[in-house]
Write a protein that holds these residues in place. Structure first.
Motif, mmCIF file in Angstrom:
data_model
loop_
_atom_site.group_PDB
_atom_site.id
_atom_site.type_symbol
_atom_site.label_atom_id
_atom_site.label_comp_id
_atom_site.label_asym_id
_atom_site.label_seq_id
_atom_site.Cartn_x
_atom_site.Cartn_y
_atom_site.Cartn_z
ATOM 1 N N THR A 26 57.654 25.487 47.031
ATOM 2 C CA THR A 26 58.138 24.101 47.070
ATOM 3 C C THR A 26 58.542 23.670 48.470
ATOM 4 O O THR A 26 58.854 22.517 48.691
ATOM 5 C CB THR A 26 59.386 23.956 46.177
ATOM 6 N N ASN A 27 58.554 24.646 49.386
ATOM 7 C CA ASN A 27 58.993 24.359 50.759
ATOM 8 C C ASN A 27 60.478 24.030 50.838
ATOM 9 O O ASN A 27 60.961 23.570 51.874
ATOM 10 C CB ASN A 27 58.184 23.199 51.341
ATOM 11 N N LEU A 28 61.179 24.265 49.766
ATOM 12 C CA LEU A 28 62.625 24.005 49.788
ATOM 13 C C LEU A 28 63.336 25.227 50.363
ATOM 14 O O LEU A 28 62.811 26.333 50.292
ATOM 15 C CB LEU A 28 63.134 23.786 48.355
ATOM 16 N N PRO A 29 64.521 25.048 50.901
ATOM 17 C CA PRO A 29 65.327 26.204 51.325
ATOM 18 C C PRO A 29 65.587 27.127 50.129
ATOM 19 O O PRO A 29 65.592 26.655 48.986
ATOM 20 C CB PRO A 29 66.640 25.576 51.794
ATOM 21 N N VAL B 142 49.736 25.550 36.440
ATOM 22 C CA VAL B 142 50.452 24.381 35.939
ATOM 23 C C VAL B 142 51.949 24.565 36.179
ATOM 24 O O VAL B 142 52.643 23.640 36.600
ATOM 25 C CB VAL B 142 50.143 24.153 34.437
ATOM 26 N N GLY B 143 52.417 25.790 35.923
ATOM 27 C CA GLY B 143 53.837 26.099 36.146
ATOM 28 C C GLY B 143 54.237 25.800 37.578
ATOM 29 O O GLY B 143 55.243 25.130 37.829
ATOM 30 N N ASP B 144 53.397 26.267 38.514
ATOM 31 C CA ASP B 144 53.695 26.044 39.940
ATOM 32 C C ASP B 144 53.712 24.551 40.264
ATOM 33 O O ASP B 144 54.588 24.062 40.972
ATOM 34 C CB ASP B 144 52.646 26.737 40.820
ATOM 35 N N LYS B 145 52.716 23.836 39.730
ATOM 36 C CA LYS B 145 52.641 22.389 40.002
ATOM 37 C C LYS B 145 53.880 21.678 39.476
ATOM 38 O O LYS B 145 54.408 20.768 40.100
ATOM 39 C CB LYS B 145 51.380 21.805 39.343
ATOM 40 N N LEU B 146 54.308 22.136 38.297
ATOM 41 C CA LEU B 146 55.493 21.520 37.700
ATOM 42 C C LEU B 146 56.713 21.740 38.606
ATOM 43 O O LEU B 146 57.487 20.808 38.864
ATOM 44 C CB LEU B 146 55.747 22.104 36.309
ATOM 45 N N LEU B 147 56.825 22.967 39.123
ATOM 46 C CA LEU B 147 57.968 23.271 40.002
ATOM 47 C C LEU B 147 57.935 22.401 41.263
ATOM 48 O O LEU B 147 58.970 21.905 41.721
ATOM 49 C CB LEU B 147 57.960 24.757 40.396
ATOM 50 N N ILE B 148 56.739 22.201 41.791
ATOM 51 C CA ILE B 148 56.611 21.366 42.995
ATOM 52 C C ILE B 148 57.056 19.936 42.687
ATOM 53 O O ILE B 148 57.795 19.305 43.442
ATOM 54 C CB ILE B 148 55.162 21.398 43.531
ATOM 55 N N LYS B 149 56.599 19.435 41.522
ATOM 56 C CA LYS B 149 56.976 18.059 41.124
ATOM 57 C C LYS B 149 58.476 17.944 40.955
ATOM 58 O O LYS B 149 59.093 16.978 41.404
ATOM 59 C CB LYS B 149 56.290 17.697 39.781
ATOM 60 N N VAL B 150 59.053 18.942 40.292
ATOM 61 C CA VAL B 150 60.496 18.905 40.061
ATOM 62 C C VAL B 150 61.232 18.919 41.397
ATOM 63 O O VAL B 150 62.192 18.165 41.595
ATOM 64 C CB VAL B 150 60.936 20.089 39.163
ATOM 65 N N ALA B 151 60.737 19.749 42.316
ATOM 66 C CA ALA B 151 61.371 19.813 43.645
ATOM 67 C C ALA B 151 61.361 18.430 44.288
ATOM 68 O O ALA B 151 62.357 17.996 44.881
ATOM 69 C CB ALA B 151 60.633 20.813 44.523
#
Ligand code: C2E
Ligand code: MG
Ligand code: MG
Length: 733
Positions: free
Chosen positions: A313-316, A361-370
């Motif tokens: 997600t590129n988040l810290p 899909v799981g990864d994409k969902l996490l990115i969207k949530v981020a």
């Protein structure tokens, strides 16, 4: 240089004369003058005495029988011992020829006969003086010569020394030149900048060509402008560098800072410099070396970014987030009005999305949530991903807890809309824990822990909601932890028992079977019911071991009853099985082993699972269910109506019995809706050829109504509460 005068000592005089009267006369006169006189009367005698006594002077008569005066003189001159003895001739032939002859023969003087004794004495005196002077001169000459020789030798050796020195100096100069050339070539080829500067003026005394690359300026430019070096330092680093140099007067100085090149390019450098002192201990200059460490810095920064960021997600990440809480805490210690909040966000049912729709899909969902989380926050808030489906937010400078709640609301609202990911429509929601950070917290992990507790509470209170952390929550969690610990011990010490609740045929009013219900006989707290610990067992995985024990015990019990009581032969035993057990690879093997070991017929065993277990399905679970069904084991759907109530799986899975949840049965008589639900479920089941057990039948009214619906089976306090195996046995008989 002075020699003793022959006059002063007793000069030895040899008198040679063939006439005795002359000899006496002379001898007496000389003796009386104090001379040491020897007298001889022939030339032959004179030679003998002269060589043995070595007189200081000889008075020699020329005309004598035998050897004459000239011949004697010639012989004396020929002898090394006597050659220098002065000879005064005495002669009666006083003509010039004789005189010359006498002097030529080596005579020192010439006295005519007949002589005046006074003249003789005077001549002798003069001759002795002359001789003494000659000797003196001779000795002086010797001394002079010696000195000249000595001096010459000295000069020669000094000259040689000088020559040697010149040669040596030439060699040293050559070596020096060579080493200077070497040094210059080394300095020129070095990647590192080497410099030397005057401490007082900061003027550069030396700078090697490497400086050009680091400073982006020519060496000449830097040498000409003493301020340029400091001016090239990045403004943010300049004060630090200056301060460090000023405070490092007595020792070497290590620094890392940035240099800004005229093009704007920034180079990171490491510099070490030290002061150089002369013999008197006075500072001469400062010498230093500068290495370009830009690449190393970049790698470090990348590594530190990677170490502190989540690559998906590129988040810290957690580490960075904890760092930020720590900063907020430090600020709150200084400023007691400063409040911040930490939100702990956990996606609900993320695992189902991941398992059923795949990791992509799981990864994409996490990115969207981020993205959503970031968009819901203000600029000075801080969003991080802890891992998995867990996110956190640090809300900076909030006024009240309401600010945190508002953001949580906003997030939950945003998450309500479906996501379209890889051709799937995905719904998600989040459980959010909120904790207010203040100076009472000692460390960042305690804040995160409390936010996690609040999140956990939100989850257990039905998900898709948020909870603010409070003390009560903390106590509950403590209790939960305690249960978890005790439960581990309980498994080892076998503190469990089974109670049995009868399932009754509503058509014949006879006993159909029992449901085995787990109880925990806690050593200090007494009997504990499953709603207090089953979820803990599930969360910790202990349910696998506990569930296996339940299955074994229940099967063993019915098998025992069957062999003991004829009335038990047709009875069924229902055992609750958690979804983790079904997912356990060994489940089927465990099941087989237990049936074999206990000797129970597979037909007598009912497995009770909840709807959620079925929702997790995949092709393998269907196949597993079929294999279990093929053995004759039946499946009961427990608490039907409370979950998804999806009718799809009723077709897909080999279900034998639906157990209508007791909430419908209990509300059936008061609420029309529940009445209809119960009726519909029973009708539906009949169509699907599935039997129904009504759970929680507590009174006769309910019983009668269920009979009118043709509900086949019932369970509830009306018939019996769950009881221990001894009491249950009484029912069978
Ligand atoms: P369940 O499977 O739905 O079990 C029925 C629960 O309803 C039992 O609670 C039972 O005592 C209660 N009950 C039965 N008749 C009545 C009634 O007329 N009125 C009321 N108010 N309650 C009634 P219990 O024993 O506390 O068990 C609670 C839940 O714990 C069970 O619900 C089941 O989901 C779970 N559980 C029990 N034993 C096990 C087990 O061995 N393994 C697993 N995984 N879960 C178990
Ligand atoms: Mg049950
Ligand atoms: Mg139930």
């Amino acid at each position: 240089m002075s020699l003793p005068s022959l006059e002063q000592t007793k000069a030895k005089i040899l008198v040679v004369d063939d006439q005795p009267e002359n000899l006496h006369l002379l001898s007496d006169a000389l003796n009386s003058e104090g001379y040491d006189v020897k007298g001889v009367v022939s030339g032959e005698m004179a030679l003998v005495v002269a060589t043995s006594a070595i007189p200081d002077l000889i008075l020699l008569d020329i005309v004598m029988p035998g050897l004459n005066g000239y011949e004697v003189c010639a012989r004396l001159r020929a002898n090394a011992i006597t050659q220098n003895i002065p000879i005064i001739f005495l002669s009666a032939n006083n003509d010039a020829v004789n005189r010359i002859k006498a002097l030529n023969a080596g005579g020192a003087d010439y006295i005519d006969k007949p002589f005046q004794i006074d003249e003789v004495l005077l001549r002798i005196k003069n001759q002795l003086k002359l001789q003494a002077a000659q000797r003196e001169i001779l000795q002086f000459n010797h001394e002079l010569e010696r000195r000249i020789q000595e001096r010459t030798a000295q000069l020669e050796s000094a000259n040689q020394e000088l020559q040697r020195e010149i040669i040596e100096r030439r060699q040293v100069t050559r070596l020096l030149q060579e080493s200077e050339e070497k040094l210059e070539s080394i300095l020129n080829s070095l990647e590192e900048v080497v410099w030397s500067a005057d401490v007082a003026t900061s003027n550069l005394l030396f700078l090697n060509p490497a400086a050009q690359k680091v400073y982006g300026r020519s060496v000449a430019e830097l040498l000409n402008n003493p301020d340029l070096r400091l001016e090239s330092i990045h403004p943010e680093d300049r004060d630090r560098v200056e301060l460090s140099l000023a405070s490092s007067l007595n020792h070497s100085n290590d620094l890392e800072y940035r240099i800004v090149q005229p093009s704007g390019e920034i180079r990171w450098v490491w510099e070490r410099s030290r002061l150089i002192y002369d013999e008197q201990g006075i500072v001469k200059r400062r010498d230093g070396i500068i290495c370009d460490i830009t690449e190393r810095k970049q790698i470090e920064e990348e590594l530190s970014y990677e170490a502190k960021h989540d690559s998906l997600t590129n988040l810290p990440n957690r580490a960075k987030f904890l760092e930020r809480i720590e900063q907020a805490l430090t600020r709150s210690f200084k400023d007691q009005h400063y409040l911040f909040a930490v939100l702990f966000i956990d996606l609900d049912r993320f695992k189902i999305v991941n398992d059923s729709l795949g990791h992509l899909v799981g990864d994409k969902l996490l990115i969207k949530v981020a993205q959503i989380l970031t968009s819901c926050c203000r600029n000075n808030d801080f969003v991080a991903r802890l891992g998995g489906d867990e996110f956190t937010i640090l809300l900076n400078e909030i006024q009240t807890v309401e600010d945190g709640i508002q953001i949580a609301d906003r997030i939950q609202k945003q998450l309500e809309s479906p996501f379209y990911l890889e051709g799937h429509t995905v719904f998600t929601s989040a459980s959010i824990g909120i904790v207010i950070g203040n100076h009472q917290y000692q460390d960042s992990s305690a804040i995160l822990r409390d936010a996690d507790i609040a999140m956990y509470n939100a989850k257990s209170h039905g998900k898709a909601r948020h909870e603010v952390f409070d003390q009560e929550m903390y106590d509950e969690t403590r209790e939960l932890l305690e249960i978890e610990n005790d439960l581990r011990k309980a498994v080892l010490q076998n503190e469990f028992v089974l109670h049995y609740q009868p399932i009754v045929s509503l058509e014949t009013n006879t006993l159909y079977g029992f449901e085995a219900l787990l109880r925990w006989n806690h050593p200090t707290k007494g009997l504990i019911y499953p709603d207090k610990f089953i979820h803990v067992a599930e969360e910790t995985g202990l349910i696998i071991a506990i569930g296996e024990w339940v299955l074994k015990e229940a099967c063993h019990q019915l098998s025992a009853w069957q062999s003991q009581y004829s009335g038990a032969v047709e009875l069924k035993i229902s055992v609750n099985i958690a979804s983790q057990q079904i997912k356990d690879r060994n489940f089927l093997a465990t099941l087989d082993r237990i049936l074999t070991n206990t000797g129970l017929s597979a037909n007598a065993l009912h497995i009770e699972i909840t709807e959620s277990t079925l929702m997790d399905y995949n092709p393998e679970t269907i196949s597993l269910f079929n294999q279990i069904r093929d053995r004759g084991i039946k499946f009961n759907i427990d608490d039907f109506g409370t979950g998804y109530s999806s009718l799809q799986y009723l077709n897909r899975f080999p279900i034998s019995i639906l157990k209508i949840d007791r909430s419908f049965i209990q509300g059936m008589l008061d609420e029309k809706e529940n009445f209809e639900i119960v009726k519909t479920i029973i009708t539906l089941a009949r169509i699907l050829k599935i039997d129904v057990i009504a759970e929680g039948v507590e009174n006769l009214k309910q019983f009668r109504v269920l009979q009118t619906f043709n509900c086949k089976l019932g369970q509830g306090y009306l018939f019996s509460k769950p009881m221990d195996h001894q009491s249950a046995a009484l029912l069978i008989d």
